[in-house]
Design an enzyme around this catalytic site. Structure first.
Site, PDB file in Angstrom:
ATOM      1  N   ASP A   1       0.820  -1.204   0.000  1.00 15.20           N
ATOM      2  CA  ASP A   1       0.000   0.000   0.000  1.00 15.20           C
ATOM      3  C   ASP A   1       0.860   1.263   0.000  1.00 15.20           C
ATOM      4  OD1 ASP A   1      -2.599   0.842  -0.228  1.00 15.20           O
ATOM      5  OD2 ASP A   1      -2.937   1.051   1.923  1.00 15.20           O
TER       6      ASP A   1
ATOM      7  N   ASP B   1      -8.946  -1.840   2.487  1.00 18.45           N
ATOM      8  CA  ASP B   1      -8.666  -1.250   3.790  1.00 18.45           C
ATOM      9  C   ASP B   1      -9.702  -1.653   4.830  1.00 18.45           C
ATOM     10  OD1 ASP B   1      -6.479   0.100   2.673  1.00 18.45           O
ATOM     11  OD2 ASP B   1      -7.769   1.723   1.974  1.00 18.45           O
TER      12      ASP B   1
END
Length: 370
Positions: free
Chosen positions: A195, A241
């Site tokens: 990420d 997420d």
């Protein structure tokens, strides 16, 4: 025009609330799914090998999508993706609302059983490819979900997008099971690096997120107070997420239950840690006016807080020696493909168990759905 402070606060607060709902209820449903012997869903267990490989596969997929959007027309790509997620979204939403809708059906509701069977070969070599059982209640849920699907397909409205996104997230937390805490640390650690690199190192992640017209993110308009439901200045949060920390939080809930102390200390600790991490993400994003990799803040919080509690209680050994798949689902197959978000019927679960116990028969994998 810039959004008002009230509109921004409403958008961020709504994103946090929408992220918490699938994690909380998905974790609860993951326990029920794991303990029920007659469950219509078959959870997929992620091993340490799968976890280590996941960031590499995700990176290749993300880069491939980025190149597709650069080379081919964005309009045609999103048209194909819309049709694909139209089908998946209907199945996912139907599976999500089914337990709730069952409470609204009267006791004398004529609930008929149906079966969809597709086989290959004949005689002793006949092998089941699809064996799906459903009933009238499932058809009603499917019809209601189809209304949302048509709405999404025709309008791409943000509410329809969020309904599908919430369904995908809840299904992911419910049906994806980490086998132990070490695997969870490997998965979250690898995606932490993934990420950070793709958000801060390149513009790939942000470009794909903005170009990809599919329910792979939750969105909420910051100008809702000014423009109403037709607002279009969105704040967004990727489903990864939610699902990635969510399956780790669900694992800690099952660990809490395995301790048999009638407390959910680790679950609540990790849940609060997620709120803290997501709040910190939004705060920094608002201050610096730049997209943030949420896992940069969520991973240390979701791993660090429960670990500190385990150190304080002297249960670190128990935490890392806990095996979810061995205790609750000793015969759960290893994840070799992305699971279907619509769930599998009980007959399909029985069929898979028969295939696992019969080595001569070639194991069939369900179609990729995520």
């Amino acid at each position: 025009p810039p959004a008002t402070p009230e509109g921004v606060a409403l958008a961020y607060g709504s994103l946090v609330l929408m992220a918490l709902l699938p994690i909380f209820f998905g974790a609860l449903r993951s326990v029920s799914c794991a303990k029920s012997k007659n469950s219509s869903e078959m959870p997929e267990t992620i091993t340490s090998r799968d976890a280590a490989r996941f960031p590499i596969v995700a990176s290749c997929t993300l880069l491939g999508l980025y190149l597709f959007f650069k080379i081919f027309s964005q309009e045609y790509i999103n048209l194909l993706l819309s049709m694909y997620f139209f089908v998946l979204g209907i199945l996912a939403l139907s599976h999500t609302i089914s337990p709730m809708m069952n409470r609204f059906f009267p006791a004398n509701f004529p609930n008929k059983q149906y079966q969809l069977l597709f086989t290959q070969g004949s005689g002793e070599s006949k092998e089941e490819i699809v064996n799906y059982e459903f009933d009238t209640k499932d058809l009603v849920c499917l019809a209601l979900s189809s209304i949302v699907g048509v709405w999404y397909l025709l309008r791409k409205h943000w509410i329809a997008n969020n309904l599908f996104g919430l369904a995908f997230s809840l299904n992911g937390v419910e049906l994806l099971h980490l086998n132990n805490v070490s695997t969870g640390c490997i998965l979250l650690g690898g995606l932490f690096i993934y990420d950070v690199f793709w958000v801060f190192g390149t513009n790939v992640m942000v470009t794909v997120a903005k170009s990809f017209e599919a329910p792979i993110k939750l969105v909420f308009p910051q100008d809702l107070l000014e423009k109403g439901l037709e607002a279009d200045n969105f704040a967004m949060l990727g489903l990864g997420d939610i699902v990635i920390p969510g399956i780790f939080i669900a694992l800690l809930l099952r660990f809490d239950i395995s301790l048999k102390k009638n407390t959910h200390t680790y679950f609540y600790t990790s849940f609060v840690a997620y709120i803290f991490g997501l709040g910190l993400t939004i705060f920094i994003m608002h201050i610096f006016k730049h997209a943030q990799p949420a896992l940069l803040y969520l991973v240390p919080a979701c791993i660090g807080f429960p670990l500190l509690v385990a150190l304080a209680k002297g249960e670190v050994t128990e935490m890392f020696s806990y095996e979810s798949s061995a205790e609750i689902l000793p015969h759960t197959p290893r994840l070799t493909h992305f699971p279907t978000v619509s769930g599998s019927p009980a007959s399909l679960a029985d069929s898979m168990q028969q295939k696992l116990s019969c080595p001569r028969r070639r194991r069939q994998q369900s179609p990729s759905a995520m």
